[in-house]
Motif scaffolding. Structure first.
Motif, PDB file in Angstrom:
ATOM      1  N   LEU A   5      40.338  35.877  48.258  1.00 15.85           N
ATOM      2  CA  LEU A   5      41.328  36.835  47.335  1.00 15.85           C
ATOM      3  C   LEU A   5      40.772  37.141  46.357  1.00 15.85           C
ATOM      4  CD1 LEU A   5      44.455  37.517  47.313  1.00 15.85           C
ATOM      5  CD2 LEU A   5      44.571  35.313  46.055  1.00 15.85           C
ATOM      6  N   HIS A   6      41.227  38.568  45.772  1.00 15.04           N
ATOM      7  CA  HIS A   6      40.680  39.062  44.839  1.00 15.04           C
ATOM      8  C   HIS A   6      41.593  39.853  44.054  1.00 15.04           C
ATOM      9  CE1 HIS A   6      37.534  41.089  42.105  1.00 15.04           C
ATOM     10  NE2 HIS A   6      38.039  42.198  42.231  1.00 15.04           N
ATOM     11  N   LEU A   7      41.859  39.558  42.840  1.00 18.02           N
ATOM     12  CA  LEU A   7      43.235  40.081  42.038  1.00 18.02           C
ATOM     13  C   LEU A   7      42.717  40.789  40.955  1.00 18.02           C
ATOM     14  CD1 LEU A   7      45.324  36.521  42.326  1.00 18.02           C
ATOM     15  CD2 LEU A   7      45.601  38.747  43.862  1.00 18.02           C
ATOM     16  N   SER A   8      43.204  41.612  40.333  1.00 15.77           N
ATOM     17  CA  SER A   8      42.998  42.445  39.190  1.00 15.77           C
ATOM     18  C   SER A   8      44.297  42.978  38.519  1.00 15.77           C
ATOM     19  CB  SER A   8      42.307  44.073  39.713  1.00 15.77           C
ATOM     20  OG  SER A   8      40.847  43.406  40.225  1.00 15.77           O
ATOM     21  N   LEU A   9      44.403  42.653  37.250  1.00 16.09           N
ATOM     22  CA  LEU A   9      45.359  43.529  36.424  1.00 16.09           C
ATOM     23  C   LEU A   9      44.591  44.507  35.428  1.00 16.09           C
ATOM     24  CD1 LEU A   9      47.363  40.408  34.883  1.00 16.09           C
ATOM     25  CD2 LEU A   9      48.153  42.159  36.505  1.00 16.09           C
ATOM     26  N   GLU A  59      48.017  45.059  25.716  1.00 14.87           N
ATOM     27  CA  GLU A  59      48.581  44.809  26.744  1.00 14.87           C
ATOM     28  C   GLU A  59      48.458  43.411  27.552  1.00 14.87           C
ATOM     29  OE1 GLU A  59      51.105  48.810  28.195  1.00 14.87           O
ATOM     30  OE2 GLU A  59      49.090  48.217  29.093  1.00 14.87           O
ATOM     31  N   LEU A  60      46.946  43.193  27.577  1.00 12.58           N
ATOM     32  CA  LEU A  60      46.335  42.220  28.305  1.00 12.58           C
ATOM     33  C   LEU A  60      46.119  40.878  27.516  1.00 12.58           C
ATOM     34  CD1 LEU A  60      43.629  44.323  30.290  1.00 12.58           C
ATOM     35  CD2 LEU A  60      45.776  43.070  31.055  1.00 12.58           C
ATOM     36  N   GLU A  61      46.104  40.977  26.355  1.00  9.54           N
ATOM     37  CA  GLU A  61      45.715  39.896  25.334  1.00  9.54           C
ATOM     38  C   GLU A  61      46.820  38.849  25.476  1.00  9.54           C
ATOM     39  OE1 GLU A  61      43.310  37.806  23.156  1.00  9.54           O
ATOM     40  OE2 GLU A  61      43.180  39.921  23.501  1.00  9.54           O
ATOM     41  N   PRO A  62      48.101  39.095  25.431  1.00  7.63           N
ATOM     42  CA  PRO A  62      49.024  37.681  25.661  1.00  7.63           C
ATOM     43  C   PRO A  62      48.977  37.080  27.154  1.00  7.63           C
ATOM     44  CG  PRO A  62      50.183  39.743  25.520  1.00  7.63           C
ATOM     45  CD  PRO A  62      48.864  40.040  25.214  1.00  7.63           C
ATOM     46  N   VAL A  63      48.685  38.071  28.131  1.00  6.52           N
ATOM     47  CA  VAL A  63      48.461  37.682  29.634  1.00  6.52           C
ATOM     48  C   VAL A  63      47.100  36.898  29.927  1.00  6.52           C
ATOM     49  CG1 VAL A  63      48.391  38.519  31.996  1.00  6.52           C
ATOM     50  CG2 VAL A  63      49.768  39.586  30.348  1.00  6.52           C
ATOM     51  N   ALA A  64      45.987  37.272  29.135  1.00  9.71           N
ATOM     52  CA  ALA A  64      44.731  36.579  29.162  1.00  9.71           C
ATOM     53  C   ALA A  64      44.776  35.155  28.883  1.00  9.71           C
ATOM     54  CB  ALA A  64      43.720  37.283  28.263  1.00  9.71           C
ATOM     55  N   ALA A  65      45.520  34.898  27.940  1.00  9.51           N
ATOM     56  CA  ALA A  65      45.718  33.135  27.537  1.00  9.51           C
ATOM     57  C   ALA A  65      46.370  32.407  28.608  1.00  9.51           C
ATOM     58  CB  ALA A  65      46.349  33.148  26.067  1.00  9.51           C
ATOM     59  N   MET A  90      49.062  32.174  42.194  1.00 11.68           N
ATOM     60  CA  MET A  90      48.539  33.040  41.112  1.00 11.68           C
ATOM     61  C   MET A  90      48.809  34.447  41.543  1.00 11.68           C
ATOM     62  SD  MET A  90      46.275  32.920  38.586  1.00 11.68           S
ATOM     63  CE  MET A  90      45.027  31.637  38.496  1.00 11.68           C
ATOM     64  N   ALA A  91      48.788  34.629  42.762  1.00 12.54           N
ATOM     65  CA  ALA A  91      49.019  35.918  43.229  1.00 12.54           C
ATOM     66  C   ALA A  91      50.521  36.433  42.937  1.00 12.54           C
ATOM     67  CB  ALA A  91      48.839  36.450  44.860  1.00 12.54           C
ATOM     68  N   ASP A  92      51.541  35.672  42.861  1.00 11.74           N
ATOM     69  CA  ASP A  92      52.853  35.790  42.677  1.00 11.74           C
ATOM     70  C   ASP A  92      53.192  35.962  41.105  1.00 11.74           C
ATOM     71  OD1 ASP A  92      53.800  35.865  45.359  1.00 11.74           O
ATOM     72  OD2 ASP A  92      54.205  33.704  45.141  1.00 11.74           O
ATOM     73  N   MET A  93      52.517  35.128  40.238  1.00  8.77           N
ATOM     74  CA  MET A  93      52.566  35.277  38.967  1.00  8.77           C
ATOM     75  C   MET A  93      51.900  36.486  38.611  1.00  8.77           C
ATOM     76  SD  MET A  93      52.210  31.209  37.547  1.00  8.77           S
ATOM     77  CE  MET A  93      50.515  31.033  38.279  1.00  8.77           C
ATOM     78  N   LEU A  94      50.948  37.316  39.052  1.00  9.66           N
ATOM     79  CA  LEU A  94      50.390  38.142  38.553  1.00  9.66           C
ATOM     80  C   LEU A  94      51.044  39.426  38.972  1.00  9.66           C
ATOM     81  CD1 LEU A  94      46.446  37.668  39.045  1.00  9.66           C
ATOM     82  CD2 LEU A  94      47.836  37.610  36.978  1.00  9.66           C
ATOM     83  N   TYR A 147      48.322  46.404  38.911  1.00  9.96           N
ATOM     84  CA  TYR A 147      48.041  45.313  39.617  1.00  9.96           C
ATOM     85  C   TYR A 147      47.215  45.543  41.098  1.00  9.96           C
ATOM     86  CZ  TYR A 147      49.028  40.965  42.631  1.00  9.96           C
ATOM     87  OH  TYR A 147      48.763  39.960  43.486  1.00  9.96           O
ATOM     88  N   HIS A 148      46.366  44.916  41.381  1.00  8.07           N
ATOM     89  CA  HIS A 148      45.552  44.996  42.735  1.00  8.07           C
ATOM     90  C   HIS A 148      45.280  44.116  43.501  1.00  8.07           C
ATOM     91  CE1 HIS A 148      45.144  49.356  41.328  1.00  8.07           C
ATOM     92  NE2 HIS A 148      44.790  48.811  40.098  1.00  8.07           N
TER      93      HIS A 148
END
Length: 180
Positions: free
Chosen positions: A42-46, A52-58, A73-77, A87-88
């Motif tokens: 599985l490969h996921l990308s945001l 916008e990514l800073e709070p998500v990164a933590a 993980m897929a559902d949360m992303l 989201y990909h």
């Protein structure tokens, strides 16, 4: 360290996940089937602005360190993407995903990236005039890269201090072929 942040340019890796933060993107790869023929990873990308990514990164770093399941993980992303991030979701062939972490050397005169399937080493020579000349070496076949990777794991500090000729001598000793 289970509190390490996911800053731009860093990679976090656990038994189940490899996460890398780029400027404008975070990519995660599930490692359960890494290196296996006939399997998928599985490969996921945001994708979004760094702010916008800073709070998500933590949050992603915490989920990676907690070894969240692929489905979770897929559902949360996907839920985070509802806030406007791209989201990909895709799958990679397991044989194309390196099961072990890459070895990354970044020195003033040597830069190298080695995995069990690919190896690239760049040596920089400083001329008398002060000009710098880069010499790139690449493993001929994946088996040569695997030999170089095993050598680099066994000699973690050696590669960063070697010149081109010394590196090629060591690779010749272990039967790893490199070309430029």
């Amino acid at each position: 360290n289970d509190t390490a942040p996911l800053a731009i340019g860093t990679t976090l890796e656990t038994a189940l996940w490899r996460a890398h933060r780029y400027s404008g993107a975070i990519r995660l790869t599930a490692l359960g089937n890494a290196g296996k023929r006939g399997k998928r990873c599985l490969h996921l990308s945001l994708v979004g602005l760094d702010a916008e990514l800073e709070p998500v990164a933590a949050w992603i770093a915490a989920a990676v360190w907690a070894d969240a399941s692929e489905a979770l993980m897929a559902d949360m992303l996907a839920d985070v993407a509802l806030a406007g991030l791209g989201y990909h979701r895709s799958e990679l062939r397991g044989v194309d995903v390196h099961p072990e972490p890459e070895i990354d050397v970044r020195g003033d005169l040597v830069r190298a990236t080695l995995t069990s399937r690919e190896a690239m080493v760049t040596h920089t020579a400083v001329m008398a005039s002060g000009l710098r000349h880069d010499s790139h070496l690449r493993a001929v076949k994946p088996v040569d890269a695997a030999k170089a990777y095993a050598w680099a794991k066994a000699h973690p500090d050696a590669l960063g201090t070697m010149d081109r000729a010394g590196f090629l001598r060591e690779m010749d000793k272990i039967g790893a072929r490199f070309t430029w």
